[in-house]
Design an enzyme around this catalytic site. Sequence first.
Site, PDB file in Angstrom:
ATOM      1  N   CYS A  67      24.763 -11.680   5.180  1.00 50.30           N
ATOM      2  CA  CYS A  67      25.427 -10.524   5.526  1.00 50.30           C
ATOM      3  C   CYS A  67      27.559 -10.805   4.890  1.00 50.30           C
ATOM      4  CB  CYS A  67      25.746 -10.307   6.589  1.00 50.30           C
ATOM      5  SG  CYS A  67      26.413  -8.355   7.313  1.00 50.30           S
ATOM      6  N   CYS A  71      31.821  -9.925  11.703  1.00 52.03           N
ATOM      7  CA  CYS A  71      31.167  -9.149  13.438  1.00 52.03           C
ATOM      8  C   CYS A  71      30.747 -10.049  13.780  1.00 52.03           C
ATOM      9  CB  CYS A  71      29.967  -8.077  13.181  1.00 52.03           C
ATOM     10  SG  CYS A  71      29.777  -7.057  11.905  1.00 52.03           S
ATOM     11  N   CYS A  74      27.266 -11.111  15.847  1.00 55.08           N
ATOM     12  CA  CYS A  74      26.263 -11.445  14.876  1.00 55.08           C
ATOM     13  C   CYS A  74      25.698 -12.716  14.268  1.00 55.08           C
ATOM     14  CB  CYS A  74      25.660 -10.506  14.228  1.00 55.08           C
ATOM     15  SG  CYS A  74      24.598  -9.490  12.944  1.00 55.08           S
ATOM     16  N   CYS A 111      11.005   0.778  13.975  1.00 55.23           N
ATOM     17  CA  CYS A 111      12.492   1.110  13.084  1.00 55.23           C
ATOM     18  C   CYS A 111      12.600  -0.399  12.210  1.00 55.23           C
ATOM     19  CB  CYS A 111      13.290   0.326  14.390  1.00 55.23           C
ATOM     20  SG  CYS A 111      13.879   1.395  15.146  1.00 55.23           S
ATOM     21  N   CYS A 143      13.043   4.826  11.499  1.00 59.54           N
ATOM     22  CA  CYS A 143      14.029   5.145  11.800  1.00 59.54           C
ATOM     23  C   CYS A 143      14.396   4.079  10.766  1.00 59.54           C
ATOM     24  CB  CYS A 143      14.444   4.532  13.227  1.00 59.54           C
ATOM     25  SG  CYS A 143      16.565   4.151  13.352  1.00 59.54           S
ATOM     26  N   CYS A 203      21.123   7.844  15.154  1.00 58.89           N
ATOM     27  CA  CYS A 203      21.244   7.372  16.363  1.00 58.89           C
ATOM     28  C   CYS A 203      21.728   6.559  15.535  1.00 58.89           C
ATOM     29  CB  CYS A 203      20.117   6.611  15.882  1.00 58.89           C
ATOM     30  SG  CYS A 203      19.604   4.757  16.582  1.00 58.89           S
ATOM     31  N   ARG A 273      18.719   4.552  24.836  1.00 59.16           N
ATOM     32  CA  ARG A 273      17.059   4.012  24.928  1.00 59.16           C
ATOM     33  C   ARG A 273      18.473   2.408  25.666  1.00 59.16           C
ATOM     34  NH1 ARG A 273      17.293   3.063  19.223  1.00 59.16           N
ATOM     35  NH2 ARG A 273      15.947   4.930  19.005  1.00 59.16           N
TER      36      ARG A 273
END
Length: 334
Positions: A67, A71, A74, A111, A143, A203, A273
Amino acid sequence: MTAISWTDLAERVIHGDNLSDKEALSILHCPDEQLLLLLHGAYQIRHHYYGNRVKLNMILNAKSGLCPENCGYCAQSAVAKTPTETYRMVDKETLLEGAKQADRLRVGTYCIVASGRGPSHREVDTVTSAVEEIKHQYGLKVCACLGMLKPEQADQLKLAGVDRYNHNINTSRQHHHHITTTHTYDDRVETVQHAKNAGISPCSGVIIGMKETKEDVIHMARSLKEIDADSIPINFLHAIDGTPLEGVDELDPRYCLKVLALFRYINPTKEIRIAGGREVNLRSLQPLGLYAANSIFVGDYLTTAGQESTVDHQILEDLGFEIDDVQASDKNSG
């Protein structure tokens, strides 16, 4: 606030009132000796809309690492020094095998999660091809969480049968630049809007414990109400060695419960959740979280392990809660 006022506040919320900033802040500052009373109020709201049903969700990490984003939380980001497994998008058969496991665990939402700034057209093709077969074989709610979407990609996912798209705001607008600088807060909101425009259920959630203020937490809850996210995953930071937030450990189980209560009071009708970091941060108080939340992940997360799904099923049984097995009911009646 007194015991009776938490009950009154819950009743007001059920009848359509919105919390003032002072009331919202009082939830996060709730004295520990009133915590069970606060949760009772949150449970009144939760029970009004969801009874004792709990939705189960399972993640399949379809693409790991690689990636370019920075962030701070992460382990898969370009700046992380964590020895995380990296691989490109898995094949269709792997996605189908994950769906088979989700069906076995009575998971309502499967997901499919991929790292990266956003999906390539080939990656969207792989996901949509698998989703069409998953819907045919298992009837699971699907999802997708693939990063920032283009409008035409959102349309393609909808056409294949994707029910929900996850793209978290993660933190407040004011705090966002402390967490990442390779994309903006508005970039994240725009992707949620693309999903909504395509007719996909939005979501979007948060990560708590990244040096934000209590006012930031309230802003997050209000922003998600404004976005009108149908499902709100609340992650609690499990700081991973090698990430910019390495060593950050500012949460305790009682505060985490207060955060869950806050989100229920501000977003009373939504699926709240309990997501990543619950084992580390809620610890022995995990079951109490379900008096405010009505949904959990089972199994592992992206780069950290969860607890055995049988333990989660046992928690639900011990609480007297029932699995919201809507998909199974649909299949039996179809």
